[in-house]
Motif scaffolding. Structure first.
Motif, mmCIF file in Angstrom:
data_model
loop_
_atom_site.group_PDB
_atom_site.id
_atom_site.type_symbol
_atom_site.label_atom_id
_atom_site.label_comp_id
_atom_site.label_asym_id
_atom_site.label_seq_id
_atom_site.Cartn_x
_atom_site.Cartn_y
_atom_site.Cartn_z
ATOM 1 N N ASP A 179 0.917 -1.137 -0.015
ATOM 2 C CA ASP A 179 -0.122 0.171 0.079
ATOM 3 C C ASP A 179 0.771 1.180 -0.011
ATOM 4 O O ASP A 179 0.443 2.253 -0.584
ATOM 5 C CB ASP A 179 -1.091 0.049 1.124
ATOM 6 N N ARG A 180 1.800 1.350 0.668
ATOM 7 C CA ARG A 180 2.860 2.441 0.876
ATOM 8 C C ARG A 180 3.302 2.758 -0.350
ATOM 9 O O ARG A 180 3.470 3.898 -0.871
ATOM 10 C CB ARG A 180 3.859 2.287 1.950
ATOM 11 N N VAL A 181 3.890 1.715 -1.084
ATOM 12 C CA VAL A 181 4.286 1.886 -2.488
ATOM 13 C C VAL A 181 3.533 2.380 -3.635
ATOM 14 O O VAL A 181 3.619 3.558 -4.613
ATOM 15 C CB VAL A 181 5.090 0.720 -2.985
ATOM 16 N N HIS A 182 2.107 1.916 -3.260
ATOM 17 C CA HIS A 182 1.034 2.437 -4.320
ATOM 18 C C HIS A 182 0.787 3.803 -3.979
ATOM 19 O O HIS A 182 0.703 4.687 -4.898
ATOM 20 C CB HIS A 182 -0.274 1.481 -4.240
ATOM 21 N N GLN A 183 0.785 4.156 -2.590
ATOM 22 C CA GLN A 183 0.377 5.612 -2.374
ATOM 23 C C GLN A 183 1.345 6.618 -2.909
ATOM 24 O O GLN A 183 1.186 7.791 -3.041
ATOM 25 C CB GLN A 183 -0.060 5.738 -0.940
ATOM 26 N N ARG A 184 2.672 6.082 -2.727
ATOM 27 C CA ARG A 184 3.878 6.988 -2.997
ATOM 28 C C ARG A 184 3.859 7.300 -4.557
ATOM 29 O O ARG A 184 3.611 8.394 -5.115
ATOM 30 C CB ARG A 184 5.008 6.161 -2.749
ATOM 31 N N TRP A 185 3.448 6.314 -5.509
ATOM 32 C CA TRP A 185 3.132 6.354 -6.896
ATOM 33 C C TRP A 185 2.032 7.273 -7.076
ATOM 34 O O TRP A 185 2.161 8.221 -8.108
ATOM 35 C CB TRP A 185 3.082 5.130 -7.536
ATOM 36 N N LEU A 186 0.825 7.242 -6.498
ATOM 37 C CA LEU A 186 -0.339 7.633 -6.677
ATOM 38 C C LEU A 186 -0.236 9.178 -6.390
ATOM 39 O O LEU A 186 -0.601 10.243 -6.989
ATOM 40 C CB LEU A 186 -1.283 7.262 -6.121
ATOM 41 N N SER A 187 0.523 9.608 -5.339
ATOM 42 C CA SER A 187 0.858 10.876 -4.948
ATOM 43 C C SER A 187 1.531 11.587 -6.012
ATOM 44 O O SER A 187 1.327 12.719 -6.266
ATOM 45 C CB SER A 187 1.315 11.089 -3.639
ATOM 46 N N GLN A 188 2.523 10.752 -6.445
ATOM 47 C CA GLN A 188 3.510 11.495 -7.459
ATOM 48 C C GLN A 188 2.805 11.791 -8.893
ATOM 49 O O GLN A 188 2.946 12.597 -9.473
ATOM 50 C CB GLN A 188 4.641 10.597 -7.705
ATOM 51 N N ARG A 189 1.842 10.806 -9.317
ATOM 52 C CA ARG A 189 1.235 10.680 -10.319
ATOM 53 C C ARG A 189 0.081 12.087 -10.535
ATOM 54 O O ARG A 189 0.212 13.019 -11.232
ATOM 55 C CB ARG A 189 0.299 9.482 -10.611
ATOM 56 N N ASN A 190 -0.436 12.262 -9.311
ATOM 57 C CA ASN A 190 -1.486 13.398 -9.270
ATOM 58 C C ASN A 190 -0.633 14.604 -9.090
ATOM 59 O O ASN A 190 -1.135 15.649 -9.689
ATOM 60 C CB ASN A 190 -2.155 13.334 -8.030
ATOM 61 N N ALA A 191 0.510 14.770 -8.228
ATOM 62 C CA ALA A 191 1.059 16.184 -8.058
ATOM 63 C C ALA A 191 1.702 16.613 -9.412
ATOM 64 O O ALA A 191 1.658 17.825 -9.808
ATOM 65 C CB ALA A 191 2.171 15.993 -6.816
ATOM 66 N N GLN A 192 2.352 15.680 -10.019
ATOM 67 C CA GLN A 192 3.016 15.835 -11.361
ATOM 68 C C GLN A 192 2.274 16.415 -12.379
ATOM 69 O O GLN A 192 2.446 17.264 -13.247
ATOM 70 C CB GLN A 192 4.050 14.741 -11.664
ATOM 71 N N GLY A 193 1.109 15.747 -12.469
ATOM 72 C CA GLY A 193 -0.112 15.929 -13.503
ATOM 73 C C GLY A 193 -0.624 17.153 -13.246
ATOM 74 O O GLY A 193 -0.798 18.081 -14.154
ATOM 75 N N GLN A 194 -0.971 17.678 -11.851
ATOM 76 C CA GLN A 194 -1.295 18.833 -11.610
ATOM 77 C C GLN A 194 -0.428 19.971 -11.871
ATOM 78 O O GLN A 194 -0.866 21.088 -12.590
ATOM 79 C CB GLN A 194 -1.780 18.996 -10.080
ATOM 80 N N VAL A 195 0.705 20.177 -11.698
ATOM 81 C CA VAL A 195 1.662 20.920 -11.887
ATOM 82 C C VAL A 195 1.874 21.259 -13.689
ATOM 83 O O VAL A 195 2.093 22.356 -14.064
ATOM 84 C CB VAL A 195 3.318 20.643 -11.298
ATOM 85 N N LEU A 196 1.809 19.998 -14.408
ATOM 86 C CA LEU A 196 1.963 20.106 -15.562
ATOM 87 C C LEU A 196 0.741 20.844 -16.308
ATOM 88 O O LEU A 196 0.903 21.904 -17.097
ATOM 89 C CB LEU A 196 2.249 18.605 -16.259
ATOM 90 N N ARG A 197 -0.436 20.554 -15.811
ATOM 91 C CA ARG A 197 -1.588 21.261 -16.314
ATOM 92 C C ARG A 197 -1.518 22.523 -15.863
ATOM 93 O O ARG A 197 -2.100 23.562 -16.666
ATOM 94 C CB ARG A 197 -2.814 20.464 -15.588
#
Length: 301
Positions: A179-197
């Motif tokens: 779960d920790r690995v998945h949450q780490r990936w999900l946080s990165q996916r969302n944060a990076q996508g928001q910055v790009l947008r």
């Protein structure tokens, strides 16, 4: 060939501002290489000449040259003699038969060239938006500087769904549910996508550019990253899965993951024809089919 300070300046003019950072100097020299003012094998001016041109100390010049060497643009960087422009020049992804570059090095110049079009269209399939987010900084910077001015920018990005069991990154510890690995990936996916947008949408108000950025969720883990530029070039890199450790908020994370920025980026151009042209066409069809069929709406939250 030795390029002197006089004919090494862009458009034959000297910089007006005496306050240049090492990154500013590196960006200026990178643009000269991209524009062909500095060609493969050319020797740069001496550090003393560059320091005089930019109105800085030699230490700032040395830092700038190291940045360009790390990006693969210069060779023979030392205190003893001026460096030369490395092969391939410009840090760009080579065309058919050329040497590929690491994604973090090769993507930015290809995006910058794509952004010189009036109507820009970027389609991407990736595990996270990190590399794309960072590489877009170069064309966005050139838009702010007035070097390029597209009328519209359309970006479509396919990322894995938050609800699937990823093939990677996953925990390498059998006793860890992951779960920790998945949450780490999900946080990165969302944060990076928001910055790009955010960075792209900001161009609406600052430059009046019609910008559209859309994300959709894949029901699987992509084994490769694919970038399609204006429907005329396809850039492909394989995710190389490796075991690595990272310090997390609740202790170390031992995982199987892929470092996408280090993956070699292969370029296929429509104008080359033959296999290259067919690869670009089929890649675009594949992306469009995924976008219109089995993917779903993605919310970055």
């Amino acid at each position: 060939m030795v390029v002197t300070q006089e004919n090494g300046a862009v458009n034959g003019t000297q910089p007006q501002s005496p306050k240049y950072s090492p990154q500013d100097i590196a960006d200026d020299l990178r643009e000269r290489i991209r524009a062909g003012v500095l060609k493969t094998g050319d020797r740069l001016p001496t550090q003393a000449e560059l320091a005089e041109e930019f109105g800085v100390e030699r230490g700032a010049v040395r830092q700038a040259l190291r940045l360009l060497q790390e990006a693969g643009l210069l060779s023979n960087v030392s205190k003893g003699s001026p460096p030369r422009v490395a092969t391939p020049a410009g840090g760009a992804v080579a065309g058919a038969g050329g040497e590929p570059q690491p994604t973090m090095v090769g993507l930015a110049p290809r995006l910058t060239e794509a952004f010189s079009a009036q109507r820009v269209r970027i389609d991407a399939v990736c595990l996270t938006a990190e590399t794309l987010m960072l590489a877009l900084g170069e064309p966005v910077r050139q838009i702010h500087e007035g070097r390029i001015q597209p009328e519209s920018i359309t970006v479509r990005i396919l990322l894995p769904s938050r609800d699937i069991a990823l093939a990677f990154p996953v925990s390498a510890d059998a006793s860890d549910e992951g779960d920790r690995v998945h949450q780490r990936w999900l946080s990165q996916r969302n944060a990076q996508g928001q910055v790009l947008r955010h960075n792209l949408r900001a161009l609406r108000s600052s430059h009046g550019i019609d910008v559209r950025v859309t994300f959709r969720a894949l029901p699987f883990t992509p084994p490769v990253k694919l970038y399609l530029l204006n429907g005329s070039e396809a850039l492909l890199a394989y995710y190389m899965v490796t075991r690595r450790a990272e310090e997390g908020e609740d202790g170390p994370l031992d995982m199987f993951d892929a470092l996408g920025g280090q993956s070699l980026l292969f370029s296929f151009e429509e104008q080359v024809g033959g296999r290259d042209g067919t690869f670009v066409e089929e890649s675009q069809k594949w992306f469009d089919a995924l976008w219109e069929t089995i993917t779903s709406d993605l919310t970055l939250s």
